[in-house]
Design a protein around this motif. Structure first.
Motif, PDB file in Angstrom:
ATOM      1  N   ALA A   1      12.758 -31.373 -35.259  1.00  0.00           N
ATOM      2  CA  ALA A   1      12.102 -30.151 -34.779  1.00  0.00           C
ATOM      3  C   ALA A   1      13.044 -29.350 -33.895  1.00  0.00           C
ATOM      4  N   ARG A   2      13.777 -30.044 -33.056  1.00  0.00           N
ATOM      5  CA  ARG A   2      14.734 -29.346 -32.183  1.00  0.00           C
ATOM      6  C   ARG A   2      15.857 -28.718 -33.002  1.00  0.00           C
ATOM      7  N   ALA A   3      16.318 -29.432 -34.041  1.00  0.00           N
ATOM      8  CA  ALA A   3      17.410 -28.914 -34.877  1.00  0.00           C
ATOM      9  C   ALA A   3      17.029 -27.597 -35.538  1.00  0.00           C
ATOM     10  N   ARG A   4      15.743 -27.440 -35.842  1.00  0.00           N
ATOM     11  CA  ARG A   4      15.295 -26.195 -36.472  1.00  0.00           C
ATOM     12  C   ARG A   4      15.265 -25.028 -35.489  1.00  0.00           C
ATOM     13  N   GLU A   5      15.287 -25.340 -34.213  1.00  0.00           N
ATOM     14  CA  GLU A   5      15.172 -24.300 -33.190  1.00  0.00           C
ATOM     15  C   GLU A   5      16.513 -23.812 -32.675  1.00  0.00           C
ATOM     16  N   ILE A   6      17.602 -24.532 -32.996  1.00  0.00           N
ATOM     17  CA  ILE A   6      18.899 -24.190 -32.431  1.00  0.00           C
ATOM     18  C   ILE A   6      19.884 -23.845 -33.536  1.00  0.00           C
ATOM     19  N   SER A   7      21.009 -23.312 -33.136  1.00  0.00           N
ATOM     20  CA  SER A   7      22.087 -23.035 -34.074  1.00  0.00           C
ATOM     21  C   SER A   7      23.404 -23.439 -33.415  1.00  0.00           C
ATOM     22  N   GLY A   8      24.338 -23.893 -34.192  1.00  0.00           N
ATOM     23  CA  GLY A   8      25.631 -24.281 -33.647  1.00  0.00           C
ATOM     24  C   GLY A   8      25.743 -25.771 -33.420  1.00  0.00           C
ATOM     25  N   SER A   9      26.938 -26.297 -33.681  1.00  0.00           N
ATOM     26  CA  SER A   9      27.167 -27.738 -33.598  1.00  0.00           C
ATOM     27  C   SER A   9      27.312 -28.228 -32.167  1.00  0.00           C
ATOM     28  N   SER A  10      27.472 -27.346 -31.200  1.00  0.00           N
ATOM     29  CA  SER A  10      27.730 -27.777 -29.820  1.00  0.00           C
ATOM     30  C   SER A  10      26.498 -28.340 -29.135  1.00  0.00           C
ATOM     31  N   THR A  11      25.310 -28.114 -29.711  1.00  0.00           N
ATOM     32  CA  THR A  11      24.074 -28.630 -29.107  1.00  0.00           C
ATOM     33  C   THR A  11      23.213 -29.414 -30.095  1.00  0.00           C
ATOM     34  N   LEU A  12      23.717 -29.645 -31.305  1.00  0.00           N
ATOM     35  CA  LEU A  12      22.940 -30.325 -32.335  1.00  0.00           C
ATOM     36  C   LEU A  12      23.086 -31.840 -32.208  1.00  0.00           C
ATOM     37  N   ILE A  13      21.979 -32.522 -31.905  1.00  0.00           N
ATOM     38  CA  ILE A  13      21.966 -33.987 -31.846  1.00  0.00           C
ATOM     39  C   ILE A  13      21.651 -34.522 -33.237  1.00  0.00           C
ATOM     40  N   SER A  14      22.562 -35.300 -33.799  1.00  0.00           N
ATOM     41  CA  SER A  14      22.422 -35.748 -35.182  1.00  0.00           C
ATOM     42  C   SER A  14      21.965 -37.184 -35.317  1.00  0.00           C
ATOM     43  N   ARG A  15      22.059 -37.958 -34.256  1.00  0.00           N
ATOM     44  CA  ARG A  15      21.761 -39.383 -34.371  1.00  0.00           C
ATOM     45  C   ARG A  15      21.379 -39.942 -33.003  1.00  0.00           C
ATOM     46  N   ALA A  16      20.624 -41.053 -33.034  1.00  0.00           N
ATOM     47  CA  ALA A  16      20.165 -41.674 -31.789  1.00  0.00           C
ATOM     48  C   ALA A  16      20.060 -43.174 -31.964  1.00  0.00           C
TER      49      ALA A  16
ATOM     50  N   ASN B   1      32.688 -36.395 -35.154  1.00  0.00           N
ATOM     51  CA  ASN B   1      32.249 -35.196 -35.857  1.00  0.00           C
ATOM     52  C   ASN B   1      30.872 -34.714 -35.423  1.00  0.00           C
ATOM     53  N   GLN B   2      30.081 -35.613 -34.838  1.00  0.00           N
ATOM     54  CA  GLN B   2      28.705 -35.272 -34.501  1.00  0.00           C
ATOM     55  C   GLN B   2      28.344 -35.752 -33.099  1.00  0.00           C
ATOM     56  N   ILE B   3      27.335 -35.102 -32.521  1.00  0.00           N
ATOM     57  CA  ILE B   3      26.811 -35.507 -31.221  1.00  0.00           C
ATOM     58  C   ILE B   3      25.701 -36.526 -31.436  1.00  0.00           C
ATOM     59  N   GLY B   4      25.725 -37.572 -30.636  1.00  0.00           N
ATOM     60  CA  GLY B   4      24.674 -38.578 -30.679  1.00  0.00           C
ATOM     61  C   GLY B   4      24.089 -38.785 -29.296  1.00  0.00           C
ATOM     62  N   VAL B   5      23.074 -39.642 -29.236  1.00  0.00           N
ATOM     63  CA  VAL B   5      22.447 -39.933 -27.949  1.00  0.00           C
ATOM     64  C   VAL B   5      22.078 -41.408 -27.897  1.00  0.00           C
ATOM     65  N   MET B   6      22.455 -42.044 -26.794  1.00  0.00           N
ATOM     66  CA  MET B   6      22.076 -43.431 -26.526  1.00  0.00           C
ATOM     67  C   MET B   6      20.938 -43.389 -25.513  1.00  0.00           C
ATOM     68  N   ILE B   7      19.791 -43.915 -25.894  1.00  0.00           N
ATOM     69  CA  ILE B   7      18.559 -43.735 -25.124  1.00  0.00           C
ATOM     70  C   ILE B   7      18.210 -45.003 -24.351  1.00  0.00           C
ATOM     71  N   PHE B   8      18.010 -44.839 -23.036  1.00  0.00           N
ATOM     72  CA  PHE B   8      17.397 -45.897 -22.236  1.00  0.00           C
ATOM     73  C   PHE B   8      15.900 -45.615 -22.227  1.00  0.00           C
ATOM     74  N   PRO B   9      15.105 -46.465 -22.861  1.00  0.00           N
ATOM     75  CA  PRO B   9      13.684 -46.151 -23.021  1.00  0.00           C
ATOM     76  C   PRO B   9      12.871 -46.452 -21.755  1.00  0.00           C
ATOM     77  N   ASP B  10      11.741 -45.802 -21.662  1.00  0.00           N
ATOM     78  CA  ASP B  10      10.740 -46.144 -20.652  1.00  0.00           C
ATOM     79  C   ASP B  10       9.853 -47.212 -21.278  1.00  0.00           C
ATOM     80  N   ARG B  11      10.146 -48.465 -21.004  1.00  0.00           N
ATOM     81  CA  ARG B  11       9.461 -49.578 -21.667  1.00  0.00           C
ATOM     82  C   ARG B  11       7.960 -49.541 -21.422  1.00  0.00           C
ATOM     83  N   ALA B  12       7.577 -49.217 -20.187  1.00  0.00           N
ATOM     84  CA  ALA B  12       6.145 -49.185 -19.862  1.00  0.00           C
ATOM     85  C   ALA B  12       5.432 -48.131 -20.697  1.00  0.00           C
TER      86      ALA B  12
END
Length: 605
Positions: free
Chosen positions: A543-558, A501-512
């Motif tokens: 902050a990004r969610a406030r700038e966009i509209s529509g579910s096709s680009t809304l990241i809800s979880r990370a 139902n939602q878009i998420g993101v799996m993040i590889f961090p920059d450890r340094a």
């Protein structure tokens, strides 16, 4: 801002067909094409015999090879290969990275019609990646393999798959049974070298280049003399200053990849240029070597990936002398691999104006290993990053628009491969009923009313997915957007949400970077938890969610991953690209955790 006047204006024809597809072609004619790479070598050995063609670091300076010396050594090595009975069916596996001996062996093999197959040096040097190397060996069945240093590559040379293969090395070290590279340079007067050279035609396979494997198992692209020679004519048609004076580059891009090994290497050879091999890279601990090399020699063209240009920009800001030398003779700034961040683009423009009063052509192009590679290029000056331009001469593009005016791209032309090595089924599947190569990439017009404004890359068709709501998610573009929003905390990331139902993101961090910022990280079953870090990610997502509209680009979880992408497990290619499917498959438990709101490692927007 004054921009270079040395460019070729865009001029294309757009044909809208009855089936809804669009054909896009250049209005310029394809210039004269060399028959084979050896013709370039003979030409420049005659016209500019003492000009440097290849150079690599040697002590405090450079080992340099002129055009005439390269031709002499290429002919000697070619004779040695023929004396061993080598030909079109006996590929040479090149396991090392860039170097003069690597270049000499490649050109000699092309000179007499023996294919070379360069593979990423990481496959040999990283123990866990030996499976990739073994797979290439089993596919190619080489008769010879080359490494620059036998001691350094000793573990890979011990693979059972290389049993019976002649190993050639520039430095034999303590490894027994290795042929010294110098032995190839002795030549062999018993063979008819000129007859073998005459038999090399445009259809002769010069190289077998392995695809990266970022979307499927690596395949061997049969790269012919016609493909390589045509592509250099196309590039010179698009960049007329290449013919005005011999180009010069200081370049690190790997020769097992089509960008460094065909695009850049052959650009110098075709135009009588000089290639100074940069033994640095845009990574911590090696970039300092690049700066040292640039302090000795700078180029008329600069090729790099965006992260490399970002690091270089910071170094140029800190060193006025290097900045002056870098820009004073520069015709071209060329990025590939991803879109150049606009602030980096602007930084280079401003520096160029300060140094020489005009901006060199800043550009990119688009192509694949299967297209040799350049197929589109932004030939005109532009003020923004991310545009890949219009078709090159001799190319026909077939565009299949979707409802969002995004187009699937298919191409036809003399720079396009005829097939994959030993894989007729994949070859058949790679072309449509009209003979167009199915690239799997998507493009969008900058201005649908004016094709001369060019196109921008819009991701891989296969990367797109639907949410359970039926909404399409354009994952490639969304990934680039999120990398910008999460910089510099994220080194890379994977967009998720297929059949959810939602878009998420799996993040590889920059450890340094996280350590520099003072985040206290805790590992939790493959994920990282840190209240401060998760709070910062939440702030940016909100902050990004406030700038966009529509579910096709809304990241809800990370979720932040604790383990970096694994090359041995196929999550990362030798070029540093993520294999998204492999990441999602291998880390399916973390994917499930990402959609558990109660999991302490999950950050909700």
């Amino acid at each position: 801002m004054k921009r270079t006047t040395r460019f070729r204006p865009h001029s294309v024809t757009r044909e809208n067909r009855a089936d809804g597809s669009i054909l896009l072609t250049s209005n310029y004619l394809l210039g004269p094409v060399a028959e084979k790479t050896g013709a370039w070598l003979h030409h420049w050995a005659s016209e500019a015999p003492d000009r440097v063609f290849l150079a690599e670091r040697y002590g405090a300076g450079w080992r340099r090879e002129s055009y005439v010396s390269v031709l002499e050594k290429v002919r000697a090595i070619g004779a040695s290969l023929l004396a061993r009975g080598m030909g079109p069916d006996t590929p040479i596996l090149i396991m090392s990275g860039n170097g003069i001996d690597h270049g000499l062996l490649s050109l000699a093999a092309q000179y007499v019609g023996v294919p070379t197959a360069p593979v990423a040096e990481q496959y040999s040097l990283v123990h866990g990646a030996h499976g990739r190397l073994r797979g290439a060996i089993e596919l190619l069945k080489p008769k010879m393999a080359y490494v620059v240093d036998a001691d350094l590559y000793v573990e890979a040379l011990g693979l059972d798959a290389l049993a019976g293969v002649e190993i050639v090395s520039s430095r034999q070290g303590h490894v027994i049974g290795v042929t010294p590279f110098e032995e190839l340079l002795t030549g062999d007067g018993s063979v008819d070298l000129d007859a073998a050279y005459a038999q090399v035609t445009p259809d002769t396979v010069g190289k077998i280049l392995m695809t990266s494997g970022s979307t499927s198992s690596p395949k061997g692209v049969l790269t012919t003399q016609r493909m390589m020679c045509t592509n250099q004519t196309q590039l010179a048609d698009a960049l007329p200053f290449l013919r005005d004076r011999p180009p010069r580059i200081v370049d690190w891009l790997p020769w097992n990849h089509v960008f460094g090994g065909s695009h850049n290497f052959n650009m110098m050879l075709a135009n009588g240029g000089s290639l100074y091999i940069d033994d640095g890279k845009p990574v911590k601990g090696l970039f300092e070597r690049t700066l040292e090399n640039l302090s000795l020699v700078t180029g008329t063209a600069a090729f790099n990936v965006p992260v490399g240009f970002g690091m270089l920009l910071a170094a140029l800001r800190a060193d006025g002398g290097l900045r002056q030398r870098f820009f004073e003779d520069l015709d071209l700034v060329f990025y590939a691999g991803a879109s150049l961040p606009q602030d980096v683009w602007t930084g280079f423009e401003q520096m160029a104006m300060e140094v020489k009063g005009e901006v060199p052509l800043m550009t990119s192009s688009w192509g694949l290993t299967e297209t040799a590679p350049a197929t589109m290029m932004q030939m005109e000056p532009t003020e923004r990053s991310g545009i890949v331009g219009v078709p090159l001469t001799g190319v026909t593009m077939k565009l299949l628009p979707d409802d969002d005016l995004r187009c699937e791209v298919r191409v036809k032309g003399p720079n396009v491969m005829t097939g994959y090595f030993e894989d007729p089924e994949k070859t058949k599947d790679a072309f449509d009923e009209e003979g167009f190569f199915i690239t799997g990439d998507a493009m969008a017009f900058i201005d649908p009313a004016d094709p001369n404004k060019g196109m921008r890359f819009d991701g891989r068709i296969s990367d797109d997915f639907k949410l359970l709501t039926g909404t399409w998610v354009r994952a490639a573009q969304l990934r680039l957007d999120m990398l910008a929003h999460l910089a510099p905390l994220a080194s890379d990331l994977v967009i998720t949400g297929a059949d959810r139902n939602q878009i998420g993101v799996m993040i590889f961090p920059d450890r340094a970077e996280l350590q520099r910022e003072g985040f206290e990280l805790h590992e939790d079953g493959g994920a990282l938890t840190c209240k401060l870090l998760q709070g910062e990610i939440h702030r940016r997502l909100a902050a990004r969610a406030r700038e966009i509209s529509g579910s096709s680009t809304l990241i809800s979880r990370a979720i932040v991953l604790s383990e970096p992408p694994s090359m041995p497990e196929g999550e990362m290619t030798a070029k540093g690209n993520l294999n998204f499917r492999k990441v999602l498959t291998r880390r399916k438990d973390l994917l499930e955790r990402l959609y558990n709101d109660a999991d302490p490692a999950v950050t909700l927007a």
